[in-house]
Design an enzyme around this catalytic site. Structure first.
Site, short mmCIF file in Angstrom:
data_model
loop_
_atom_site.label_atom_id
_atom_site.label_comp_id
_atom_site.label_asym_id
_atom_site.label_seq_id
_atom_site.Cartn_x
_atom_site.Cartn_y
_atom_site.Cartn_z
N HIS A 1 0.74 -1.10 0.04
CA HIS A 1 0.05 -0.07 -0.11
C HIS A 1 0.79 1.32 0.18
O HIS A 1 1.85 1.11 0.13
CB HIS A 1 -1.15 -0.05 1.15
CG HIS A 1 -0.19 0.24 2.57
ND1 HIS A 1 0.08 1.22 3.08
CD2 HIS A 1 0.20 -1.00 3.23
CE1 HIS A 1 0.53 0.69 4.31
NE2 HIS A 1 0.76 -0.36 4.47
N CYS B 1 2.81 -5.68 6.42
CA CYS B 1 2.49 -5.37 5.25
C CYS B 1 3.87 -4.62 4.65
O CYS B 1 4.75 -4.26 5.33
CB CYS B 1 1.45 -4.37 5.29
SG CYS B 1 -0.22 -5.48 5.59
#
Length: 433
Positions: free
Chosen positions: A333, A352
């Site tokens: 992201h 992440c």
């Protein structure tokens, strides 16, 4: 520039030939003799060095005499040949170890172009042994000259450090990892690479976790490379082999329970308006919004609620999230905290991966998906509207753990064993610096 011009030491200055250099040196020697002092000699030699750098003499000679290469931006970390090319450089490091390795560079606060320091001769020797400095021009002086700076830049590039030609703590630490540790890393990673390098596909994304780096690869060429922020050592990013299937624009962020427990509850105890300031809303099991003040933040009660952050520039996912099937619940992201991309140590996430210049990666991922041109992507992001884009063709994704590898041109790269998976903790503990 012709070979003959280079051999004259001309660089890009037409009038500088070998006879001109000799005449200049003769004049300099005469000046030194006339001045008759060690201090005057140093001053004149410093002037000569500055003049040579000013006319690119050193750079011209350097390019003519060296065959040392910087890492190529187009060569991928993971390729069907990576295991073989990495195995081929092992004898080179076995020879280095057999000869006693490389010397320790003494601790210094900073070394840069023009500095004179007793550590520079050892730095020259260290860089020459590892192949970053051509032994023909390595020299033995204590002045940090343009040859040493160029060699340090190459060393930094091969070790994933900021390439500025300045020796500071992180560069010094990498310089003083013993040769036998680097050899062991190569042997360990050859085994890893053999299991990773087959049937990769023609269009794929590779995230090398220890490098905190993401590559978009097409037909064996890196079309874009992205600095990343990966998982903390105690919240490691996992190894993955999956496919990217979707991109979310202007996404909500649903806070994982692990982050609620480890981060959100302690933060709310110290800063009761944290959720409100960051536009994170709380919902119960029925989907009803709950005021943060109704929750006992000095207990684990909050783990039973769902926390959802509104889209916007402040959102922890930024303006884009890249989705793929994973049992670990991770994704790639954007981020509002872009300053982290400039650090040498980029392991701050909860598993992440944050991606620098993520828009370029997304444009490439959606290049075969109708309705998602660069202009259309830009318009959606600007609008702030929540939208999802399903890839027309899923793109293979690999999150890998590779701490040492070599590309077909023979350039060898190393990264820190950030998760201590190489099994070299005892050896690395002996690394100086």
């Amino acid at each position: 520039m012709s070979r003959s011009a280079r051999e004259r030491g001309g660089g890009d200055r037409p009038g500088l030939d070998r006879r001109a250099v000799v005449r200049g040196l003769a004049a300099t020697v005469a000046t030194i003799a006339a001045l008759g002092s060690a201090r005057a000699e140093d001053e004149v030699l410093e002037q000569l060095m500055q003049q040579s750098q000013g006319r690119n003499f050193g750079q011209g000679f350097d390019s003519a005499s060296r065959t040392i290469l910087m890492p190529k931006a187009t060569l991928p970390t993971l390729d069907p040949s990576t295991a073989q090319t990495t195995e081929q450089v092992i004898p080179r490091y076995e020879e280095i170890v057999g000869r006693g390795g490389w010397p320790e560079v003494p601790t210094v606060e900073r070394l840069r172009l023009g500095n004179r320091h007793p550590a520079v001769p050892l730095l020259r020797q260290r860089l020459a042994i590892s192949g970053d400095l051509d032994a023909v021009v390595a020299g033995s002086g204590d002045v940090y000259d343009s040859y040493v700076e160029a060699a340090v830049r190459r060393f930094q590039a091969r070790h994933g450090l900021t390439v500025d030609g300045v020796v500071r703590r992180q560069t010094l630490k990498a310089l003083n990892v013993p040769a036998q540790v680097r050899l062991a890393q190569l042997r360990i990673n050859v085994v890893r690479l053999r299991t990773l390098s087959n049937n990769l596909g023609t269009k794929l994304v590779v995230a090398n976790i220890p490098a905190a780096q993401i590559e978009a690869i097409e037909n064996g060429v890196v079309v874009s490379r992205h600095v990343a922020v990966a998982g903390k050592p105690d919240r490691a990013s996992p190894d993955l082999q999956t496919r990217i299937v979707e991109v979310n624009f202007n996404p909500y962020w649903t806070v994982p329970a692990s982050i609620v427990r480890k981060d959100l509850i302690p933060r709310m105890q110290e800063e009761p308006d944290y959720l409100t300031k960051n536009r994170i809303r709380v919902f119960d099991a029925r989907g009803n919004e709950v005021p943060p003040g109704q929750i006992n933040w000095h207990s684990n009660e909050a783990v039973g609620y769902r926390f959802k952050q509104d889209p916007g520039d402040f959102n922890s996912l930024g303006s884009m999230r890249i989705n793929f099937p994973s049992q670990h619940g991770v994704y790639m992201h954007d981020t509002p905290s872009k300053t982290m991309f400039g650090e040498d140590f980029r392991f701050h996430s909860s598993g992440c991966m944050r991606v620098q210049n993520v828009r370029e990666l997304v444009v490439w991922l959606l290049s075969d998906t109708p309705g998602w041109s660069r202009a259309e992507i830009d318009a959606v992001i600007k609008s702030g509207e929540r939208k999802d884009a399903r890839l027309a063709t899923a793109v293979p994704l690999y999150w890998v753990y590779v701490t040492a590898w070599a590309t077909p041109d023979g350039v060898v790269q190393f990264r820190d064993d950030i998760y201590s998976r190489d099994g070299l903790a005892a050896s690395t503990a002996g690394a100086r610096g």
